[in-house]
Scaffold this active site. Structure first.
Site, PDB file in Angstrom:
ATOM      1  N   HIS A  53      41.237 -36.769 -15.436  1.00  0.00           N
ATOM      2  CA  HIS A  53      42.409 -36.093 -15.510  1.00  0.00           C
ATOM      3  C   HIS A  53      42.219 -34.580 -14.984  1.00  0.00           C
ATOM      4  O   HIS A  53      41.328 -33.845 -15.791  1.00  0.00           O
ATOM      5  CB  HIS A  53      43.124 -35.954 -16.915  1.00  0.00           C
ATOM      6  CG  HIS A  53      44.580 -35.597 -16.983  1.00  0.00           C
ATOM      7  ND1 HIS A  53      45.615 -36.277 -16.298  1.00  0.00           N
ATOM      8  CD2 HIS A  53      45.159 -34.327 -17.402  1.00  0.00           C
ATOM      9  CE1 HIS A  53      46.744 -35.481 -16.635  1.00  0.00           C
ATOM     10  NE2 HIS A  53      46.512 -34.374 -17.113  1.00  0.00           N
ATOM     11  N   SER A  69      50.385 -33.568 -14.117  1.00  0.00           N
ATOM     12  CA  SER A  69      50.567 -33.904 -15.785  1.00  0.00           C
ATOM     13  C   SER A  69      51.682 -33.300 -16.156  1.00  0.00           C
ATOM     14  O   SER A  69      52.773 -33.772 -15.516  1.00  0.00           O
ATOM     15  CB  SER A  69      49.347 -33.108 -16.400  1.00  0.00           C
ATOM     16  OG  SER A  69      49.243 -33.710 -17.483  1.00  0.00           O
ATOM     17  N   GLU A 120      41.976 -41.248 -16.076  1.00  0.00           N
ATOM     18  CA  GLU A 120      42.540 -40.262 -16.633  1.00  0.00           C
ATOM     19  C   GLU A 120      41.978 -39.566 -18.032  1.00  0.00           C
ATOM     20  O   GLU A 120      41.866 -38.481 -18.126  1.00  0.00           O
ATOM     21  CB  GLU A 120      44.034 -40.498 -16.783  1.00  0.00           C
ATOM     22  CG  GLU A 120      44.899 -40.984 -15.490  1.00  0.00           C
ATOM     23  CD  GLU A 120      45.330 -39.464 -14.754  1.00  0.00           C
ATOM     24  OE1 GLU A 120      45.063 -38.492 -15.126  1.00  0.00           O
ATOM     25  OE2 GLU A 120      45.997 -39.573 -13.584  1.00  0.00           O
TER      26      GLU A 120
END
Length: 447
Positions: free
Chosen positions: A355, A178, A274
């Protein structure tokens, strides 16, 4: 206890047949970035002594499971941690940069424990860096992207000091997920000390200088606490436009994410759902009706065929919304980077496939990660973790994760239809969204 040069750490007890690991926590790599050094570039320090506890974390309001929280007065926030095999020398080095929307998180999160990667033969380093307004806010007369400057300072510390821990300073892989993945790309672009890059869920988030200045108008920079409080209030005030859906206010001020030099190999990965994590945690706006979904598409100025195409593919407006936003921010940027460089790409589809679900599998830290991975791990999860971890180790050693092309961590799913919708859509556009104010502007005093 164990000693490496001027650093005193602790030895991790291991089960029979496992390699020993030495752990050094809370090593200062730069002076506290406060007082006269606040909003300035980091200043290197030469730390020596006991390294048995994680250092304080960067100013933030987040309280993450199993991790320390920031308290006003915590200032010695630029520290790093090392996990090193006890015996061997000349080991590959992995410098891991944590994620958290450039606003929260720390190297002390349990997911990032480096002991399993160190047992597999890597010297693992994790680091803290300035976040939010302290790290990425615009302050007149001071450098932008101070969080990235901190990461460069940590990398240079690793280059200069890691041999004492058995690491090879000529074989440093920078990894991140990320915001950490975006940071890894910037770090590889900034320093020739980076040999390879592992980037999971690369975000397409860069910010214009104009946007950073508009945000700064609403921040009270008097103290680190007032900056955090006012930034949180500003994020909550976003009710319209793109920030009404995803109020991430801080990040690198740049024209676009850099592509590392051609001689820096990449290993890339994204999850296949995600944004379901952010829906589950309530950190992204709720879209439940077709009217709300259409308004979302207009707010982001997505091409109409993309908005319509996702709605046709998914049963509900909510599912289409989360899929479109996740592909826009993470999936498509990561995939395009893999294609541009001919780099190996993993698609992590093992449920919940949201995610950061892939991170504990790479670190081997499944124990205690029940929420993130969707439940208690069993034999299948541990087997998958061994494969993902081995790919990181192989790549850090030689640049070969053990496979080429696209690899599925989980069941293969068809992504061709959604990928086709993005054909010809420019994603390399820095964030320049309108910012909703929070009422009367706070008077700003010089920090």
């Amino acid at each position: 206890m164990t000693r490496r040069g001027r650093f005193l750490g602790r030895a991790v007890q291991t089960a029979a047949g496992q390699s020993g690991v030495d752990v050094f926590l809370g090593i200062r790599y730069a002076e506290p970035p406060f007082g006269p050094r606040r909003f300035a570039a980091p200043v290197r320090t030469d730390f020596a002594g006991a390294c048995t506890r994680f250092g304080p974390i960067a100013p933030q309001s987040a309280e993450l499971p199993g991790a320390p929280v920031w308290r006003p007065g915590d200032e010695d926030v630029l520290s790093l941690n090392v996990w090193a095999p006890s015996a061997a020398e000349g080991n590959p080095v992995l410098l891991y940069l944590h994620g958290g929307a450039y606003t929260y998180g720390s190297s002390a999160q349990p997911d990032y424990d480096g002991v399993h990667l160190a047992r597999a033969g890597l010297v693992v380093v994790t680091c803290n860096y300035r976040l939010g307004f302290e790290g990425f806010g615009h302050v007149e007369g001071h450098p932008d992207n101070r969080g990235l400057l901190d990461q460069v300072a940590a990398l240079h510390w690793v280059r200069d000091e890691i041999a004492a821990f058995g690491g090879d300073p000529e074989n440093i892989t920078v990894a991140g997920q990320s915001a950490g993945a975006g940071s890894a790309l910037f770090l590889a672009d900034a320093s020739r000390a980076v040999r390879r890059v592992i980037a999971h869920s690369v975000p397409n988030r860069c910010y214009t200088g104009g946007f950073a200045r508009r945000v700064a108008r609403w921040i009270d920079p008097t103290t680190p606490e007032s900056a955090v409080v006012s930034a949180d209030a500003l994020a909550r005030a976003q009710r319209s436009g793109p920030l009404g859906h995803d109020p991430v206010l801080f990040g690198p001020v740049a024209d676009r994410l850099p592509v590392p030099p051609a001689d820096v190999p990449l290993l890339l990965c994204h999850t296949t759902a995600e944004y379901r994590l952010f829906d589950r945690t309530g950190t992204v706006a709720s879209v439940r009706t077709d009217a709300e979904y259409a308004a979302f598409g207009r707010a982001f100025a997505f091409p109409p065929h993309v908005v319509a195409g996702y709605r046709e593919l998914f049963a509900t407006p909510s599912e289409a919304y989360l899929a479109l936003l996740g592909d826009h921010v993470f999936t498509e940027p990561t995939t395009r980077l893999a294609q541009a460089r001919g780099a190996p790409l993993a698609r992590f589809s093992r449920p919940p496939a949201w995610h950061a679900a892939d991170v504990p599998f790479a670190f081997g830290t499944l124990a205690g990660a029940d929420f993130l991975i969707g439940g208690p791990p069993g034999p299948a999860e541990h087997a998958l973790s061994r494969r993902v971890l081995a790919s990181w180790v192989g790549f850090a050693r030689t640049g070969d994760p053990g496979w080429a092309g696209v690899r599925w961590w989980g069941e293969e799913v068809d992504v061709s239809t959604t990928r086709a919708l993005w054909r010809g859509v420019d994603l390399d556009v820095p964030v320049d969204f309108p910012v909703s104010g929070i009422g009367a502007r706070r008077p700003r005093r010089a920090p």
